[in-house]
Design a protein around this motif. Structure first.
Motif, PDB file in Angstrom:
ATOM      1  N   UNK A   1     -53.016  -1.353 -12.376  1.00 14.94           N
ATOM      2  CA  UNK A   1     -53.581  -1.729 -13.674  1.00 14.94           C
ATOM      3  C   UNK A   1     -53.573  -0.541 -14.622  1.00 14.94           C
ATOM      4  N   UNK A   2     -53.984   0.616 -14.101  1.00 19.66           N
ATOM      5  CA  UNK A   2     -53.990   1.827 -14.934  1.00 19.66           C
ATOM      6  C   UNK A   2     -52.578   2.182 -15.395  1.00 19.66           C
ATOM      7  N   UNK A   3     -51.615   2.093 -14.491  1.00 19.42           N
ATOM      8  CA  UNK A   3     -50.220   2.385 -14.844  1.00 19.42           C
ATOM      9  C   UNK A   3     -49.707   1.419 -15.902  1.00 19.42           C
ATOM     10  N   UNK A   4     -50.059   0.143 -15.758  1.00 23.08           N
ATOM     11  CA  UNK A   4     -49.623  -0.866 -16.714  1.00 23.08           C
ATOM     12  C   UNK A   4     -50.192  -0.591 -18.100  1.00 23.08           C
ATOM     13  N   UNK A   5     -51.455  -0.229 -18.148  1.00 24.55           N
ATOM     14  CA  UNK A   5     -52.096   0.066 -19.439  1.00 24.55           C
ATOM     15  C   UNK A   5     -51.459   1.281 -20.093  1.00 24.55           C
ATOM     16  N   UNK A   6     -51.229   2.327 -19.296  1.00 26.92           N
ATOM     17  CA  UNK A   6     -50.639   3.562 -19.831  1.00 26.92           C
ATOM     18  C   UNK A   6     -49.219   3.314 -20.331  1.00 26.92           C
ATOM     19  N   UNK A   7     -48.440   2.563 -19.553  1.00 26.28           N
ATOM     20  CA  UNK A   7     -47.052   2.288 -19.945  1.00 26.28           C
ATOM     21  C   UNK A   7     -46.993   1.414 -21.196  1.00 26.28           C
ATOM     22  N   UNK A   8     -47.979   0.529 -21.357  1.00 22.12           N
ATOM     23  CA  UNK A   8     -47.960  -0.412 -22.477  1.00 22.12           C
ATOM     24  C   UNK A   8     -48.385   0.228 -23.796  1.00 22.12           C
ATOM     25  N   UNK A   9     -49.066   1.371 -23.720  1.00 28.78           N
ATOM     26  CA  UNK A   9     -49.483   2.048 -24.953  1.00 28.78           C
ATOM     27  C   UNK A   9     -48.244   2.527 -25.700  1.00 28.78           C
ATOM     28  N   UNK A  10     -48.059   2.110 -26.944  1.00 26.03           N
ATOM     29  CA  UNK A  10     -46.852   2.500 -27.698  1.00 26.03           C
ATOM     30  C   UNK A  10     -46.712   4.013 -27.809  1.00 26.03           C
ATOM     31  N   UNK A  11     -45.559   4.505 -27.442  1.00 25.05           N
ATOM     32  CA  UNK A  11     -45.251   5.925 -27.554  1.00 25.05           C
ATOM     33  C   UNK A  11     -43.799   6.094 -27.915  1.00 25.05           C
ATOM     34  N   UNK A  12     -43.267   7.298 -27.722  1.00 26.19           N
ATOM     35  CA  UNK A  12     -41.882   7.559 -28.112  1.00 26.19           C
ATOM     36  C   UNK A  12     -40.890   6.686 -27.355  1.00 26.19           C
ATOM     37  N   UNK A  13     -41.125   6.502 -26.048  1.00 26.45           N
ATOM     38  CA  UNK A  13     -40.209   5.683 -25.249  1.00 26.45           C
ATOM     39  C   UNK A  13     -40.198   4.236 -25.700  1.00 26.45           C
ATOM     40  N   UNK A  14     -41.384   3.685 -25.976  1.00 25.68           N
ATOM     41  CA  UNK A  14     -41.478   2.300 -26.429  1.00 25.68           C
ATOM     42  C   UNK A  14     -40.814   2.127 -27.789  1.00 25.68           C
ATOM     43  N   UNK A  15     -41.057   3.065 -28.699  1.00 25.93           N
ATOM     44  CA  UNK A  15     -40.467   2.984 -30.034  1.00 25.93           C
ATOM     45  C   UNK A  15     -38.946   3.066 -29.960  1.00 25.93           C
ATOM     46  N   UNK A  16     -38.440   3.972 -29.120  1.00 23.56           N
ATOM     47  CA  UNK A  16     -36.986   4.109 -28.998  1.00 23.56           C
ATOM     48  C   UNK A  16     -36.371   2.845 -28.397  1.00 23.56           C
ATOM     49  N   UNK A  17     -37.028   2.274 -27.388  1.00 22.91           N
ATOM     50  CA  UNK A  17     -36.528   1.045 -26.770  1.00 22.91           C
ATOM     51  C   UNK A  17     -36.502  -0.094 -27.778  1.00 22.91           C
ATOM     52  N   UNK A  18     -37.542  -0.210 -28.572  1.00 25.90           N
ATOM     53  CA  UNK A  18     -37.599  -1.262 -29.596  1.00 25.90           C
ATOM     54  C   UNK A  18     -36.512  -1.072 -30.650  1.00 25.90           C
ATOM     55  N   UNK A  19     -36.306   0.177 -31.078  1.00 20.88           N
ATOM     56  CA  UNK A  19     -35.300   0.430 -32.118  1.00 20.88           C
ATOM     57  C   UNK A  19     -33.898   0.124 -31.620  1.00 20.88           C
ATOM     58  N   UNK A  20     -33.600   0.488 -30.369  1.00 24.55           N
ATOM     59  CA  UNK A  20     -32.286   0.198 -29.807  1.00 24.55           C
ATOM     60  C   UNK A  20     -32.098  -1.305 -29.596  1.00 24.55           C
ATOM     61  N   UNK A  21     -33.155  -1.996 -29.194  1.00 21.13           N
ATOM     62  CA  UNK A  21     -33.071  -3.441 -28.961  1.00 21.13           C
ATOM     63  C   UNK A  21     -32.792  -4.196 -30.249  1.00 21.13           C
TER      64      UNK A  21
END
Length: 203
Positions: free
Chosen positions: A7-27
């Motif tokens: 649960x902790x890992x899921x919450x941390x991974x879901x928090x928008x950061x550089x990796x999430x922003x880059x993945x969204x921009x490429x998608x």
């Protein structure tokens, strides 16, 4: 491995950061293939931080203010570079079919660098993983490796979900040039904001 760790890992991974922003921009800009590759690349970028944490290098990074600053500002410069590049490249999203043919290694290289040049991730692993390892454990090293890779799997799943969600609305964006330009500028500003957040970060 406990449910609390997942649960902790899921919450941390879901928090928008550089990796999430880059993945969204490429998608959005290049489609499912590039988005998934970006998610995979960002996940690969976790490995050096995990290795540093389990081998004790994180403690050295934490103790050395100079080493922390060097790595931190290298990350800041790279994020600013991506922000400027995206802001100036108005036409990169316009030809969606061609854009989806962007070389895989180029996407992975950028994704890995985004996470690699973030010293906070190493220190995060250094402080985070030991909390889920029983005291007096006889195989602490392998437990940390296992938990680290579980965290990586969770991160990839979350980023892949970001990718699929972005792809679902992609057609609404690429068919509208004004919206397309606005989205491009938004991602550029997001990278700039993330670079500022990293610049202000302390140990």
């Amino acid at each position: 491995m406990s449910l609390s760790f997942l649960i902790t890992s899921l919450v941390i991974a879901a928090i928008p950061g550089t990796g999430a922003v880059y993945t969204l921009s490429e998608s959005i800009s290049r489609g499912t293939r590039a988005g998934m590759v970006a998610a995979f690349g960002c996940t690969l970028g976790i490995i050096p931080h995990l290795a540093a944490a389990v081998t004790g290098l994180a403690s050295l990074l934490y103790a050395s203010h100079e080493a922390f600053l060097i790595l931190k500002y290298a990350g800041v410069v790279y994020l600013v570079f991506l922000a400027i590049q995206m802001w100036r490249d108005d036409g990169s999203l316009m030809i969606s079919q061609e854009a989806d043919k962007t070389p895989v290694l180029q996407v992975i290289r950028r994704a890995v660098l985004i996470n690699l040049l973030n010293p906070k991730l190493t220190i995060f692993f250094f402080a985070f993983l030991p909390q889920f390892i029983p005291q007096n454990s006889s195989n602490t090293f392998f437990r940390m490796i296992f938990l680290g890779f579980v965290f990586m799997v969770v991160t990839f799943v979350v980023f892949a979900a970001y990718c699929l969600a972005a792809v679902r609305i992609r057609h609404l964006i690429v068919s509208r040039p004004a919206v397309l330009r606005a989205v491009t500028k938004t991602f550029a500003v997001s990278f700039l904001a993330l670079s500022a957040r990293l610049a202000l970060a302390s140990k």
